[in-house]
Write a protein that holds these residues in place. Structure first.
Motif, PDB file in Angstrom:
ATOM      1  N   THR A 193      42.387  18.307 -25.728  1.00  0.00           N
ATOM      2  CA  THR A 193      41.337  17.623 -26.480  1.00  0.00           C
ATOM      3  C   THR A 193      41.413  17.939 -27.965  1.00  0.00           C
ATOM      4  O   THR A 193      41.582  19.097 -28.355  1.00  0.00           O
ATOM      5  N   ALA A 227      44.227   6.366 -32.207  1.00  0.00           N
ATOM      6  CA  ALA A 227      44.919   5.536 -31.220  1.00  0.00           C
ATOM      7  C   ALA A 227      46.366   5.294 -31.644  1.00  0.00           C
ATOM      8  O   ALA A 227      47.286   5.334 -30.812  1.00  0.00           O
ATOM      9  N   GLY A 256      48.596   8.029 -30.770  1.00  0.00           N
ATOM     10  CA  GLY A 256      48.879   8.169 -29.356  1.00  0.00           C
ATOM     11  C   GLY A 256      47.757   8.777 -28.537  1.00  0.00           C
ATOM     12  O   GLY A 256      47.898   8.992 -27.329  1.00  0.00           O
ATOM     13  N   PHE A 257      46.621   9.076 -29.163  1.00  0.00           N
ATOM     14  CA  PHE A 257      45.481   9.612 -28.427  1.00  0.00           C
ATOM     15  C   PHE A 257      44.814   8.515 -27.601  1.00  0.00           C
ATOM     16  O   PHE A 257      44.920   7.323 -27.915  1.00  0.00           O
ATOM     17  N   VAL A 258      44.105   8.956 -26.569  1.00  0.00           N
ATOM     18  CA  VAL A 258      43.333   8.034 -25.736  1.00  0.00           C
ATOM     19  C   VAL A 258      41.882   8.509 -25.689  1.00  0.00           C
ATOM     20  O   VAL A 258      41.565   9.635 -26.052  1.00  0.00           O
ATOM     21  N   ASP A 259      41.018   7.602 -25.261  1.00  0.00           N
ATOM     22  CA  ASP A 259      39.594   7.908 -25.082  1.00  0.00           C
ATOM     23  C   ASP A 259      38.948   8.404 -26.380  1.00  0.00           C
ATOM     24  O   ASP A 259      38.051   9.261 -26.350  1.00  0.00           O
ATOM     25  N   CYS A 319      36.464   8.553 -29.372  1.00  0.00           N
ATOM     26  CA  CYS A 319      35.083   8.133 -29.530  1.00  0.00           C
ATOM     27  C   CYS A 319      34.462   8.888 -30.700  1.00  0.00           C
ATOM     28  O   CYS A 319      35.001   9.904 -31.154  1.00  0.00           O
ATOM     29  N   ALA A 360      39.062  12.960 -28.995  1.00  0.00           N
ATOM     30  CA  ALA A 360      40.084  12.173 -28.310  1.00  0.00           C
ATOM     31  C   ALA A 360      40.933  13.108 -27.463  1.00  0.00           C
ATOM     32  O   ALA A 360      40.888  14.334 -27.622  1.00  0.00           O
ATOM     33  N   SER A 361      41.723  12.525 -26.561  1.00  0.00           N
ATOM     34  CA  SER A 361      42.541  13.312 -25.636  1.00  0.00           C
ATOM     35  C   SER A 361      43.999  12.908 -25.718  1.00  0.00           C
ATOM     36  O   SER A 361      44.332  11.755 -26.018  1.00  0.00           O
ATOM     37  N   LYS A 362      44.870  13.871 -25.437  1.00  0.00           N
ATOM     38  CA  LYS A 362      46.284  13.568 -25.288  1.00  0.00           C
ATOM     39  C   LYS A 362      46.513  13.037 -23.879  1.00  0.00           C
ATOM     40  O   LYS A 362      46.089  13.663 -22.900  1.00  0.00           O
ATOM     41  N   PRO A 363      47.156  11.897 -23.745  1.00  0.00           N
ATOM     42  CA  PRO A 363      47.319  11.321 -22.396  1.00  0.00           C
ATOM     43  C   PRO A 363      48.198  12.188 -21.518  1.00  0.00           C
ATOM     44  O   PRO A 363      49.069  12.923 -21.982  1.00  0.00           O
ATOM     45  N   LYS A 392      51.034  11.921 -18.719  1.00  0.00           N
ATOM     46  CA  LYS A 392      51.988  10.972 -18.148  1.00  0.00           C
ATOM     47  C   LYS A 392      51.942  11.043 -16.633  1.00  0.00           C
ATOM     48  O   LYS A 392      51.602  12.078 -16.039  1.00  0.00           O
TER      49      LYS A 392
END
Length: 262
Positions: free
Chosen positions: A142, A183, A186-189, A191, A253-256, A258
């Motif tokens: 995170t 984004a 490469g981060f996801v979620d 906010c 944000a979070s690192k996805p 895989k």
């Protein structure tokens, strides 16, 4: 101090009066709690970028059980942070490093969480920083940030006046731009949580205290002319906060992860 130092010892002592000893952002321990709310940090590796005097890093190590690495550009801040951790018996749970602007000095997939409180406000190439944060985070890790941001459009005359009083280096973006850059990195979620109303009220309280009961202490630390400049700086801050020209925002944000890592 080196050429890039922006915080004198007298200014740090004045900030201690206003924000609490060792803090370089408003809100004290509650602010630290907001940065890490919902995160399980027990025994986890945490990177605190722009750690300042180290008070938040010590809280994260002590209260939340993390192993914290703090970095900052200014050697005298790192010295203060190291002394603080040692005095609190946290030397084995913390380390503080002086760094230069640019790529992070850590291997890939090293940290479980990264905290950045206020430091991104002063970073021009935010995309490069977000990319570096993604690189050193473990999958599922995170990124939690706190920043002063701006609304769309050019800076107002009131903001430019406040910048002049501040004398610090700011590179503010809008919340939407921050989320887009996260984004893109490469981060996801990603906010954001806009806490501008909270800080507007807080800034007015801070200015009232500085112009009133704290003024004599500020004069003793800074001298009358510098103290009055500091108080005028805070008055100008309340103006840009009330006008909505300065936003106080938490982002996360979070690192996805895989598929093969699940």
């Amino acid at each position: 101090m080196s050429h890039n130092d922006e915080y004198t010892d007298a200014m740090l002592d004045a900030m201690d009066l206003i924000w609490g000893e060792g803090f370089m952002a408003p809100g004290g321990e509650d602010h630290v709690d907001n940065m890490v709310v919902g995160l399980d940090l027990e025994g986890r590796r945490v990177l605190d970028i722009g750690c300042g005097q180290g008070r938040p890093a010590c809280i994260v190590a002590d209260k939340y059980g993390a192993e914290v690495t703090g970095t900052d550009l200014e050697a005298h801040l790192i010295e203060r942070a190291s002394r603080r951790a040692a005095a609190a018996g946290l030397a084995s749970r913390t380390q503080f490093l002086v760094v230069e602007p640019g790529p992070l000095l850590f291997e890939d997939n090293h940290f479980d969480a990264i905290l950045i409180s206020g430091a991104l406000t002063q970073v021009e190439d935010k995309l490069a920083m977000y990319c570096e944060c993604l690189r050193v985070l473990k999958p599922g890790g995170t990124l939690s940030c706190y920043d002063w941001m701006k609304p769309p459009g050019p800076f107002s005359a009131e903001m430019l006046y406040w910048f002049e009083l501040e004398g610090l280096t700011y590179a503010m973006r809008t919340p939407e731009e921050h989320l887009a850059l996260m984004a893109q990195a490469g981060f996801v979620d990603a906010c954001c949580d806009d806490r501008s109303d909270w800080y507007c009220a807080r800034a007015r309280e801070e200015h009232a205290a500085m112009a009133g009961p704290l003024r004599a202490d500020l004069v003793g630390l800074l001298g009358e002319d510098t103290a009055d400049h500091f108080i005028e700086d805070w008055r100008a801050l309340t103006v840009v906060c009330d006008k909505g020209d300065l936003l106080t925002v938490y982002t996360r944000a979070s690192k996805p992860i895989k598929r093969e890592e699940v």
